[in-house]
Design an enzyme around this catalytic site. Structure first.
Site, PDB file in Angstrom:
ATOM      1  N   ASN A  12       0.858  -1.190   0.000  1.00  0.00           N
ATOM      2  CA  ASN A  12       0.000   0.000   0.000  1.00  0.00           C
ATOM      3  C   ASN A  12       0.895   1.241   0.000  1.00  0.00           C
ATOM      4  OD1 ASN A  12      -1.375   2.264   1.112  1.00  0.00           O
ATOM      5  ND2 ASN A  12      -3.059   0.928   1.714  1.00  0.00           N
ATOM      6  N   ASP A  14      -0.077   4.502  -0.063  1.00  0.00           N
ATOM      7  CA  ASP A  14      -0.763   5.746   0.341  1.00  0.00           C
ATOM      8  C   ASP A  14       0.175   6.757   1.004  1.00  0.00           C
ATOM      9  OD1 ASP A  14      -3.047   4.429  -0.405  1.00  0.00           O
ATOM     10  OD2 ASP A  14      -3.865   4.228   1.622  1.00  0.00           O
ATOM     11  N   HIS A  15       1.058   6.229   1.853  1.00  0.00           N
ATOM     12  CA  HIS A  15       1.817   7.174   2.675  1.00  0.00           C
ATOM     13  C   HIS A  15       3.029   7.771   1.975  1.00  0.00           C
ATOM     14  CE1 HIS A  15      -1.145   6.781   5.643  1.00  0.00           C
ATOM     15  NE2 HIS A  15      -0.982   5.467   5.705  1.00  0.00           N
ATOM     16  N   ARG A  23       4.100  18.667   1.867  1.00  0.00           N
ATOM     17  CA  ARG A  23       4.779  19.853   1.359  1.00  0.00           C
ATOM     18  C   ARG A  23       4.059  20.477   0.166  1.00  0.00           C
ATOM     19  NH1 ARG A  23      10.158  21.382   2.149  1.00  0.00           N
ATOM     20  NH2 ARG A  23      10.492  21.333   4.369  1.00  0.00           N
ATOM     21  N   HIS A  48      -5.461   3.672  -1.632  1.00  0.00           N
ATOM     22  CA  HIS A  48      -6.777   4.047  -1.095  1.00  0.00           C
ATOM     23  C   HIS A  48      -7.032   5.507  -1.441  1.00  0.00           C
ATOM     24  CE1 HIS A  48      -9.430   4.488   2.809  1.00  0.00           C
ATOM     25  NE2 HIS A  48     -10.101   4.736   1.701  1.00  0.00           N
ATOM     26  N   ARG A  50      -9.240   8.323  -0.771  1.00  0.00           N
ATOM     27  CA  ARG A  50     -10.305   8.756   0.137  1.00  0.00           C
ATOM     28  C   ARG A  50     -11.129   9.854  -0.511  1.00  0.00           C
ATOM     29  NH1 ARG A  50     -10.481   8.038   5.620  1.00  0.00           N
ATOM     30  NH2 ARG A  50      -9.160   6.344   6.357  1.00  0.00           N
ATOM     31  N   ARG A  54      -6.926  12.940   0.905  1.00  0.00           N
ATOM     32  CA  ARG A  54      -5.867  13.382   1.810  1.00  0.00           C
ATOM     33  C   ARG A  54      -4.501  12.812   1.427  1.00  0.00           C
ATOM     34  NH1 ARG A  54      -7.508  10.173   7.309  1.00  0.00           N
ATOM     35  NH2 ARG A  54      -9.472  11.229   6.879  1.00  0.00           N
ATOM     36  N   HIS A  55      -4.475  11.660   0.797  1.00  0.00           N
ATOM     37  CA  HIS A  55      -3.174  11.169   0.292  1.00  0.00           C
ATOM     38  C   HIS A  55      -3.261  10.901  -1.210  1.00  0.00           C
ATOM     39  CE1 HIS A  55      -5.112   7.475   1.687  1.00  0.00           C
ATOM     40  NE2 HIS A  55      -4.773   7.665   2.946  1.00  0.00           N
ATOM     41  N   GLU A  75      -8.575   0.852  -3.514  1.00  0.00           N
ATOM     42  CA  GLU A  75      -9.329   0.810  -2.266  1.00  0.00           C
ATOM     43  C   GLU A  75     -10.158   2.085  -2.166  1.00  0.00           C
ATOM     44  OE1 GLU A  75      -6.685  -0.064   1.073  1.00  0.00           O
ATOM     45  OE2 GLU A  75      -8.130   0.983   2.342  1.00  0.00           O
ATOM     46  N   THR A 106      -8.329   3.634   8.467  1.00  0.00           N
ATOM     47  CA  THR A 106      -9.580   2.881   8.403  1.00  0.00           C
ATOM     48  C   THR A 106      -9.763   2.112   9.713  1.00  0.00           C
ATOM     49  OG1 THR A 106      -9.062   2.654   6.075  1.00  0.00           O
ATOM     50  CG2 THR A 106     -10.927   1.391   6.894  1.00  0.00           C
ATOM     51  N   GLU A 156     -11.208  -9.118   2.805  1.00  0.00           N
ATOM     52  CA  GLU A 156      -9.941  -8.770   3.448  1.00  0.00           C
ATOM     53  C   GLU A 156     -10.235  -8.582   4.927  1.00  0.00           C
ATOM     54  OE1 GLU A 156      -7.259  -6.008   1.595  1.00  0.00           O
ATOM     55  OE2 GLU A 156      -6.450  -5.394   3.533  1.00  0.00           O
ATOM     56  N   HIS A 199      -3.750  -4.470   7.704  1.00  0.00           N
ATOM     57  CA  HIS A 199      -3.856  -3.303   8.585  1.00  0.00           C
ATOM     58  C   HIS A 199      -2.964  -3.483   9.810  1.00  0.00           C
ATOM     59  CE1 HIS A 199      -5.277   0.396  10.344  1.00  0.00           C
ATOM     60  NE2 HIS A 199      -5.831   0.657   9.184  1.00  0.00           N
ATOM     61  N   GLY A 221       1.090  -1.372   4.357  1.00  0.00           N
ATOM     62  CA  GLY A 221       1.466  -0.044   3.908  1.00  0.00           C
ATOM     63  C   GLY A 221       2.339   0.723   4.865  1.00  0.00           C
ATOM     64  N   HIS A 222       1.719   1.268   5.901  1.00  0.00           N
ATOM     65  CA  HIS A 222       2.372   2.268   6.744  1.00  0.00           C
ATOM     66  C   HIS A 222       3.728   1.806   7.277  1.00  0.00           C
ATOM     67  CE1 HIS A 222       2.852   4.688  10.497  1.00  0.00           C
ATOM     68  NE2 HIS A 222       2.555   5.641   9.637  1.00  0.00           N
TER      69      HIS A 222
HETATM   70  N1  PXP Z   1      -5.841  -2.987   3.842  1.00  0.00           N
HETATM   71  C1  PXP Z   1      -6.782  -2.035   3.914  1.00  0.00           C
HETATM   72  C2  PXP Z   1      -8.139  -2.369   3.400  1.00  0.00           C
HETATM   73  C3  PXP Z   1      -6.501  -0.766   4.449  1.00  0.00           C
HETATM   74  O1  PXP Z   1      -7.469   0.166   4.555  1.00  0.00           O
HETATM   75  C4  PXP Z   1      -5.199  -0.487   4.866  1.00  0.00           C
HETATM   76  C5  PXP Z   1      -4.861   0.883   5.385  1.00  0.00           C
HETATM   77  O2  PXP Z   1      -5.068   1.830   4.397  1.00  0.00           O
HETATM   78  C6  PXP Z   1      -4.230  -1.492   4.757  1.00  0.00           C
HETATM   79  C7  PXP Z   1      -4.590  -2.739   4.260  1.00  0.00           C
HETATM   80  C8  PXP Z   1      -2.817  -1.272   5.144  1.00  0.00           C
HETATM   81  O3  PXP Z   1      -2.717  -0.923   6.477  1.00  0.00           O
HETATM   82  P1  PXP Z   1      -1.333  -0.389   7.032  1.00  0.00           P
HETATM   83  O4  PXP Z   1      -1.026   0.881   6.317  1.00  0.00           O
HETATM   84  O5  PXP Z   1      -1.577  -0.221   8.476  1.00  0.00           O
HETATM   85  O6  PXP Z   1      -0.303  -1.451   6.720  1.00  0.00           O
END
Ligand code: PXP
Length: 252
Positions: A12, A14-15, A23, A48, A50, A54-55, A75, A106, A156, A199, A221-222
């Site tokens: 993932n 997103d971050h 920035r 994802h 949103r 936001r990202h 997502e 989430t 999931e 997650h 992801g994170h």
């Molecule tokens: N799966 C889903 C459906 C999510 O919403 C997220 C967070 O955006 C993740 C996986 C990944 O979670 P994390 O960023 O905590 O690894």
């Protein structure tokens, strides 16, 4: 029970976009991160978008869908706006998640049971368009049954609560949550759905999730993006893959 197949790692990104948007600039580029993850052996990319952007933004999703060779898992919340985007871009997979504007991430699973009639049509339209639809849910039995009833191909399972207990060293609660996830994975598989999980997963807590034989894909992801600051994306992915493989070998 032996594993049902090779465990895939979805990354993932997103971050990477969070960092860029902090920035208001164009660096770092989420597509570049996704291509690096692809080169480092990721099996798929999750993004994802949103409602508040936001990202990940619309242009990111377009660039990812056009630029990736590995599957894109789009997502999103189950809104009309997101459905129109998915029907236009037709990503490999669409993962439906609950969304609250005020949340940082989430927080819970989607309440499929409460919205079954609408989601049946929603999932049906995306499936007809060729997307594999996945529902991000807790391991609650009613939710899992509702996912099968609406025709979802994939569930999931939300591992956030397990991850939180684990991080706080509340291990007996983490174990109870793991047992719920195990029962949920078995039920979802018995109802004909593919099982994914994600997650809050890290090097330290991924093992027991990777060791669930029905689980076919983890979306992370994170932690991975954070770890990439120290090791680079390739190093971070390699170490996660190594830990997933060890856990999987133990049940093979
Ligand atoms: N799966 C889903 C459906 C999510 O919403 C997220 C967070 O955006 C993740 C996986 C990944 O979670 P994390 O960023 O905590 O690894």
């Amino acid at each position: 029970m032996k594993p049902l197949g090779r465990l895939r790692l979805g990354v993932n990104i997103d971050h990477v976009a969070t960092l860029r948007n902090a920035r208001g600039s164009v660096w770092p580029d989420p597509l570049r991160a996704a291509l690096l993850a692809e080169a480092a052996g990721a099996d798929g990319i999750t993004a994802h978008m949103r409602e508040d952007r936001r990202h990940i933004r619309d242009s990111d999703i377009e660039a990812l869908q056009a630029g990736l060779a590995i599957p894109l898992n789009f997502e999103c919340a189950a809104t009309e706006e997101m459905k129109a985007i998915a029907l236009r871009l037709r990503p490999h997979a669409v993962c439906l998640v609950p969304e609250k504007r005020e949340e940082r991430t989430t927080e819970g699973g989607l309440d499929v049971a409460a919205d079954q009639a609408r989601l049946t049509d929603y999932v049906g339209e995306l499936t007809m368009a060729g997307c594999r639809v996945s529902m991000f849910i807790s391991h609650d039995i009613h939710q899992i049954k509702a996912c099968a009833a609406v025709g979802a191909a994939v569930v999931e399972l939300h591992t956030g609560l397990y991850s939180e207990f684990h991080a706080k060293e509340r291990f007996s609660e983490a174990e109870a949550e793991l047992n719920g996830l195990r029962r949920g994975a078995a039920l979802a598989h018995s109802l004909g759905m593919e099982v994914h999980a994600g997650h809050g997963l890290t090097y330290d807590n991924v093992g027991p999730i990777a060791a669930m034989p029905e689980v076919m894909e983890l979306n992370i992801g994170h932690f991975l993006i954070g770890e990439a600051v120290f090791l680079g994306l390739e190093g971070a992915l390699d170490e996660m893959r190594r830990r997933m493989d060890i856990a999987r070998e133990e049940i093979a």
